[in-house]
Write a protein that holds these residues in place. Structure first.
Motif, PDB file in Angstrom:
ATOM      1  N   UNK A   2       0.831  -1.197   0.000  1.00  0.00           N
ATOM      2  CA  UNK A   2       0.000   0.000   0.000  1.00  0.00           C
ATOM      3  C   UNK A   2       0.862   1.242   0.000  1.00  0.00           C
ATOM      4  N   UNK A   3       0.371   2.278  -0.631  1.00  0.00           N
ATOM      5  CA  UNK A   3       1.093   3.540  -0.678  1.00  0.00           C
ATOM      6  C   UNK A   3       0.959   4.269   0.654  1.00  0.00           C
ATOM      7  N   UNK A   4       2.037   4.920   1.079  1.00  0.00           N
ATOM      8  CA  UNK A   4       1.991   5.730   2.287  1.00  0.00           C
ATOM      9  C   UNK A   4       1.241   7.033   2.016  1.00  0.00           C
ATOM     10  N   UNK A   5       1.414   7.561   0.804  1.00  0.00           N
ATOM     11  CA  UNK A   5       0.763   8.809   0.417  1.00  0.00           C
ATOM     12  C   UNK A   5      -0.031   8.617  -0.862  1.00  0.00           C
ATOM     13  N   UNK A   6      -1.154   9.313  -0.942  1.00  0.00           N
ATOM     14  CA  UNK A   6      -1.945   9.334  -2.156  1.00  0.00           C
ATOM     15  C   UNK A   6      -1.621  10.605  -2.925  1.00  0.00           C
ATOM     16  N   UNK A   7      -1.552  10.494  -4.235  1.00  0.00           N
ATOM     17  CA  UNK A   7      -1.354  11.646  -5.098  1.00  0.00           C
ATOM     18  C   UNK A   7      -2.711  12.087  -5.647  1.00  0.00           C
ATOM     19  N   UNK A   8      -2.701  13.182  -6.367  1.00  0.00           N
ATOM     20  CA  UNK A   8      -3.936  13.725  -6.922  1.00  0.00           C
ATOM     21  C   UNK A   8      -4.655  12.700  -7.794  1.00  0.00           C
ATOM     22  N   UNK A   9      -3.923  11.991  -8.622  1.00  0.00           N
ATOM     23  CA  UNK A   9      -4.560  11.001  -9.495  1.00  0.00           C
ATOM     24  C   UNK A   9      -5.227   9.884  -8.689  1.00  0.00           C
ATOM     25  N   UNK A  10      -4.640   9.524  -7.559  1.00  0.00           N
ATOM     26  CA  UNK A  10      -5.243   8.506  -6.692  1.00  0.00           C
ATOM     27  C   UNK A  10      -6.554   9.013  -6.104  1.00  0.00           C
ATOM     28  N   UNK A  11      -6.544  10.245  -5.603  1.00  0.00           N
ATOM     29  CA  UNK A  11      -7.750  10.836  -5.005  1.00  0.00           C
ATOM     30  C   UNK A  11      -8.839  10.974  -6.063  1.00  0.00           C
ATOM     31  N   UNK A  12      -8.458  11.387  -7.264  1.00  0.00           N
ATOM     32  CA  UNK A  12      -9.418  11.512  -8.363  1.00  0.00           C
ATOM     33  C   UNK A  12     -10.097  10.176  -8.643  1.00  0.00           C
ATOM     34  N   UNK A  13      -9.309   9.129  -8.693  1.00  0.00           N
ATOM     35  CA  UNK A  13      -9.831   7.803  -8.994  1.00  0.00           C
ATOM     36  C   UNK A  13     -10.707   7.259  -7.874  1.00  0.00           C
ATOM     37  N   UNK A  14     -10.262   7.412  -6.638  1.00  0.00           N
ATOM     38  CA  UNK A  14     -11.003   6.881  -5.486  1.00  0.00           C
ATOM     39  C   UNK A  14     -12.352   7.564  -5.330  1.00  0.00           C
ATOM     40  N   UNK A  15     -12.353   8.901  -5.437  1.00  0.00           N
ATOM     41  CA  UNK A  15     -13.576   9.665  -5.193  1.00  0.00           C
ATOM     42  C   UNK A  15     -14.365   9.991  -6.461  1.00  0.00           C
ATOM     43  N   UNK A  16     -13.755   9.809  -7.617  1.00  0.00           N
ATOM     44  CA  UNK A  16     -14.429  10.131  -8.867  1.00  0.00           C
ATOM     45  C   UNK A  16     -14.643  11.624  -9.046  1.00  0.00           C
ATOM     46  N   UNK A  17     -13.612  12.402  -8.718  1.00  0.00           N
ATOM     47  CA  UNK A  17     -13.700  13.863  -8.814  1.00  0.00           C
ATOM     48  C   UNK A  17     -12.676  14.386  -9.814  1.00  0.00           C
ATOM     49  N   UNK A  18     -12.801  15.672 -10.165  1.00  0.00           N
ATOM     50  CA  UNK A  18     -11.862  16.298 -11.097  1.00  0.00           C
ATOM     51  C   UNK A  18     -10.521  16.541 -10.423  1.00  0.00           C
ATOM     52  N   UNK A  19      -9.515  16.839 -11.237  1.00  0.00           N
ATOM     53  CA  UNK A  19      -8.196  17.092 -10.669  1.00  0.00           C
ATOM     54  C   UNK A  19      -8.176  18.350  -9.815  1.00  0.00           C
ATOM     55  N   UNK A  20      -8.899  19.394 -10.224  1.00  0.00           N
ATOM     56  CA  UNK A  20      -8.908  20.623  -9.427  1.00  0.00           C
ATOM     57  C   UNK A  20      -9.566  20.400  -8.068  1.00  0.00           C
ATOM     58  N   UNK A  21     -10.627  19.594  -8.040  1.00  0.00           N
ATOM     59  CA  UNK A  21     -11.281  19.318  -6.766  1.00  0.00           C
ATOM     60  C   UNK A  21     -10.411  18.419  -5.892  1.00  0.00           C
ATOM     61  N   UNK A  22      -9.710  17.479  -6.501  1.00  0.00           N
ATOM     62  CA  UNK A  22      -8.807  16.613  -5.742  1.00  0.00           C
ATOM     63  C   UNK A  22      -7.698  17.440  -5.101  1.00  0.00           C
ATOM     64  N   UNK A  23      -7.135  18.400  -5.844  1.00  0.00           N
ATOM     65  CA  UNK A  23      -6.119  19.291  -5.275  1.00  0.00           C
ATOM     66  C   UNK A  23      -6.688  20.078  -4.103  1.00  0.00           C
ATOM     67  N   UNK A  24      -7.905  20.559  -4.250  1.00  0.00           N
ATOM     68  CA  UNK A  24      -8.561  21.330  -3.188  1.00  0.00           C
ATOM     69  C   UNK A  24      -8.718  20.479  -1.929  1.00  0.00           C
ATOM     70  N   UNK A  25      -9.151  19.244  -2.098  1.00  0.00           N
ATOM     71  CA  UNK A  25      -9.317  18.341  -0.952  1.00  0.00           C
ATOM     72  C   UNK A  25      -7.985  18.053  -0.273  1.00  0.00           C
ATOM     73  N   UNK A  26      -6.947  17.818  -1.066  1.00  0.00           N
ATOM     74  CA  UNK A  26      -5.627  17.534  -0.506  1.00  0.00           C
ATOM     75  C   UNK A  26      -5.114  18.741   0.275  1.00  0.00           C
ATOM     76  N   UNK A  27      -5.287  19.942  -0.272  1.00  0.00           N
ATOM     77  CA  UNK A  27      -4.860  21.148   0.451  1.00  0.00           C
ATOM     78  C   UNK A  27      -5.601  21.277   1.775  1.00  0.00           C
TER      79      UNK A  27
END
Length: 65
Positions: A2-27
């Protein structure tokens, strides 16, 4: 392993959101972690912290190989 950290592409895939929204969530999550005294990496979020906040599961554990 398992990955220790998720990247934007991982968050996008898991949640089914856009890249800009994934960046917002990560921030947002990184800011919360910083307020708790943790160091963060821009553009990445701790996997366990992510799952605890989105799926309210405290029993998620990383599997180290």
């Amino acid at each position: 392993m398992e990955k220790m950290f998720l990247r934007v592409t991982d968050v996008m895939e898991i949640l089914g959101v856009s890249d800009s929204y994934a960046y917002k969530l990560i921030r947002k999550l990184n800011k919360e972690m910083q307020e708790m005294g943790f160091q963060t990496i821009q553009g990445r979020i701790d996997t366990k912290f992510f799952y605890e906040h989105f799926y309210q599961t405290k029993d998620y554990e990383r599997r180290d190989a």
